[in-house]
Design an enzyme around this catalytic site. Structure first.
Site, PDB file in Angstrom:
ATOM      1  N   ASN A 184       0.708  -1.238   0.017  1.00 31.14           N
ATOM      2  CA  ASN A 184       0.062   0.016   0.091  1.00 31.14           C
ATOM      3  C   ASN A 184       0.749   1.372  -0.011  1.00 31.14           C
ATOM      4  O   ASN A 184       1.868   1.201   0.672  1.00 31.14           O
ATOM      5  CB  ASN A 184      -1.095   0.074   1.221  1.00 31.14           C
ATOM      6  CG  ASN A 184      -1.854   1.316   1.341  1.00 31.14           C
ATOM      7  OD1 ASN A 184      -1.293   2.070   2.168  1.00 31.14           O
ATOM      8  ND2 ASN A 184      -2.771   1.539   0.509  1.00 31.14           N
ATOM      9  N   GLU A 232      -0.953   0.001  -5.181  1.00 29.07           N
ATOM     10  CA  GLU A 232      -0.781   1.411  -5.872  1.00 29.07           C
ATOM     11  C   GLU A 232       0.242   1.804  -6.740  1.00 29.07           C
ATOM     12  O   GLU A 232       0.118   2.474  -7.816  1.00 29.07           O
ATOM     13  CB  GLU A 232      -0.905   2.465  -4.730  1.00 29.07           C
ATOM     14  CG  GLU A 232      -2.265   2.939  -4.030  1.00 29.07           C
ATOM     15  CD  GLU A 232      -2.574   1.838  -2.993  1.00 29.07           C
ATOM     16  OE1 GLU A 232      -3.545   1.862  -2.162  1.00 29.07           O
ATOM     17  OE2 GLU A 232      -1.624   0.973  -2.680  1.00 29.07           O
ATOM     18  N   ASP A 273      -6.432  21.460   7.519  1.00 30.68           N
ATOM     19  CA  ASP A 273      -7.301  20.549   6.436  1.00 30.68           C
ATOM     20  C   ASP A 273      -7.240  21.273   5.373  1.00 30.68           C
ATOM     21  O   ASP A 273      -7.115  22.382   5.070  1.00 30.68           O
ATOM     22  CB  ASP A 273      -8.560  20.290   7.091  1.00 30.68           C
ATOM     23  CG  ASP A 273      -8.497  19.024   8.218  1.00 30.68           C
ATOM     24  OD1 ASP A 273      -7.702  18.329   7.787  1.00 30.68           O
ATOM     25  OD2 ASP A 273      -9.302  18.951   9.054  1.00 30.68           O
TER      26      ASP A 273
END
Length: 575
Positions: free
Chosen positions: A142, A206, A255
């Site tokens: 991953n 990925e 964020d």
């Protein structure tokens, strides 16, 4: 293909600004990124207190740029990415990697890395850090992005949401293990950068997705101290392990909504070895910047495109910047049934549950133009019949507006007699087309607008001053920190008139510094567009106007002129 190839490619395309002035990774470099990354990639070559290091940012900001880097069309890039999600490519193991040109394996000290402070109230943290790990049960690899803040000389607190990496950690813990081996990689090729930001099934690698995007095998190499395989052509490598029984405070950080996230207990990663290329380049991503929004939003945009195309004739999809490329989608369709826009909106929510708002428009609306979209909403959507509120549904944790989270679909398509909703048009003629082409080329301007604003003023709509005219000017070497020229003249309060800029990209920083002291010009008139001059003026908030060669010849030194800005034109008037 590696990260340095990408930077050289952007340099050749005229889309990389190289800054050699000394700057700090604390606020200064992030501030410049925030001003320029929408248009340019950035490479900072002189980092305060970090000799030998460089920083790059704003590199992967759009699908158009990635297509250019890969030297393929936009449609081909979209096709490749979509196909890569269905059928992965291959990796091939090699024995050597440029990432291990320099190795730190004793007395590791993370403070030697120029980790930035991006915003007020936040500590240092890495943002382009991709963590590579293997499933303890299946061995599947991953790759995923995780922000990382140093908490000790060899430890990071790492934000890990409950997806694949978190699952790996839970599996390792269930097996009685005290740690999960992993490697942090920074500075990768565009396909790997995009694949790492893509949510794929847990049994999909990925890196194999990245290989499918490139349509050729990606070279991988086994890490030196842990049993993890990583892309060989990586700029920086940090090998180590997650300590499964150790957690630390992580945050507050910013964020994608440009708001502060809360502090929470998160896993700790212990570094065993750091490796890097000579004269390393640290890739950083400005939180809530264009690179962040693209890498996070593009995979979702692709999923929306595929889901919506199953229920309607899809024209295009855009996750808006106003919606942080995450919470709002603008979708244009060719409507065949009155209720089809609602189906399209529901399909979008199914594809990307984090969406809060979907606006459906007709193909005549430019979905990347907020003014055009708002016009469609105002003129084509009825507040009661066409705005469908879903009062309760799973949404995004980034949406702080209240719980339970809700969603809205706005049907801003034409209803009934379409002619009553169509924008009025003025027919184009060959003579007008010829004039407009001249206008675009900068060879001709209509009487009431004898200049084109390249950078418009943020405050003053009228600027008055005396002309300071010269053919070319290099801000590096010909202008001192007080705005003075070698002949004694000064930029202070002048309207600088040039044929073009010249010299090093450092000139952009010189102009910024001069303006910051209050000694810069009021405006700049230029015949030929120059990226260095424009980027410096953008940082300094100095208006720049493109003028015709004829007007340049007409303007004389010390002429008192006035520049008037209104909604439709810019006029330069002699006093």
């Amino acid at each position: 293909m590696d990260f340095r190839y990408v930077l050289n490619k952007l340099r050749n395309l005229g889309e990389l600004v190289v800054i050699t002035d000394e700057l700090s990774p604390e606020y200064e470099i992030p501030l410049i990124i925030s001003k320029l990354e929408k248009k340019y990639g950035l490479l900072f070559e002189n980092i305060s207190n970090y000799k030998g290091w460089r920083i790059a940012s704003g590199i992967y900001t759009s699908e158009q740029r990635l297509a250019k880097i890969l030297e393929i069309s936009l449609n081909e890039f979209r096709r490749r990415y979509s196909q890569a999600l269905k059928k992965s490519g291959e990796t091939i193991e090699v024995s050597k990697s440029p990432a291990y040109e320099t190795i730190w394996d004793k007395d590791i000290n993370l403070s030697k890395i120029p980790i930035p402070i991006f915003y007020e109230k936040t500590p240092k943290y890495l943002t382009a850090s991709i963590i590579v790990a293997h499933d303890p049960e299946t061995g599947v690899r991953n790759l995923s992005y995780h922000r990382m803040t140093p908490i000790d000389k060899n430890k990071f607190a790492v934000r890990v949401v409950e997806r694949d990496l978190w699952t790996y950690m839970m599996k390792a813990k269930a097996q009685g293990k005290k740690y999960l081996e992993a490697v942090v990689i920074i500075g990768v090729d565009p396909a790997t950068a995009l694949a790492a930001s893509t949510s794929v099934p847990i049994d999909v690698d990925e890196l194999a997705v990245a290989a499918a995007i490139l349509q050729k095998p990606i070279e991988e190499i086994k890490a030196r101290t842990v049993n993890v395989y990583i892309p060989a052509n990586t700029e920086i490598v940090m090998e180590g392990a997650f300590l499964l029984d150790v957690h630390a405070d992580e945050g507050p950080f910013v964020d994608i909504t440009k708001t502060y996230d809360k502090v929470r207990k998160q896993p700790v990663f212990e570094v065993k070895l750091i490796a890097m290329r000579k004269n390393p380049i640290l890739h950083i991503i400005l939180p809530a910047g264009y690179e962040h929004m693209f890498l996070m939003g593009y995979p979702a945009e692709t999923m929306i495109r595929e889901h919506v195309s199953r229920v309607t004739r899809l024209h295009d999809v855009h996750l808006s910047y106003a919606g942080c490329c995450w919470l709002e989608a603008i979708i244009s369709i060719e409507k065949r049934h009155p209720d089809e826009p609602i189906n399209a909106g529901l399909a979008a929510f199914s594809a990307h549950p984090s969406l809060k708002k979907v606006i459906i428009v007709d193909p005549d609306i430019d979905i990347r133009n907020p003014k055009d979209v708002e016009w469609a909403v105002i003129t084509r959507a009825h507040p009661v019949k066409d705005m469908i509120v879903i009062p309760r549904a799973k949404g995004s944790s980034l949406d702080k507006s209240g719980e339970p989270r809700a969603k809205i679909i706005i049907d801003a398509t034409m209803k009934g007699d379409k002619h009553s909703f169509m924008k009025a048009k003025i027919p184009m003629t060959p003579r007008v087309l010829k004039i407009m082409r001249k206008l675009k080329e900068g060879n001709f301007y209509i009487k009431n607008s004898n200049a084109i604003p390249l950078i418009s003023p943020t405050e003053h709509k009228e600027i008055k001053g005396k002309v300071l005219k010269m053919e070319k000017l290099s801000f590096l070497g010909e202008v001192d920190e007080h705005g003075k020229l070698p002949n004694g003249e000064t930029l202070h309060n002048a309207i600088l008139c040039l044929k073009s800029g010249k010299g090093s990209t450092v000139g952009a920083l010189v102009l910024y510094k001069v303006a910051r002291t209050g000694k810069g010009p009021k405006a700049i008139l230029v015949v030929e567009e120059d990226p260095v001059l424009i980027s410096g003026a953008a940082l300094a908030d100095i208006p720049v106007l493109k003028i015709t060669p004829k007007l340049y010849e007409k303007l004389k030194k010390n002429d008192l002129i006035q520049i008037k800005f209104d909604e439709n034109s810019v006029k330069i008037i002699y006093e």
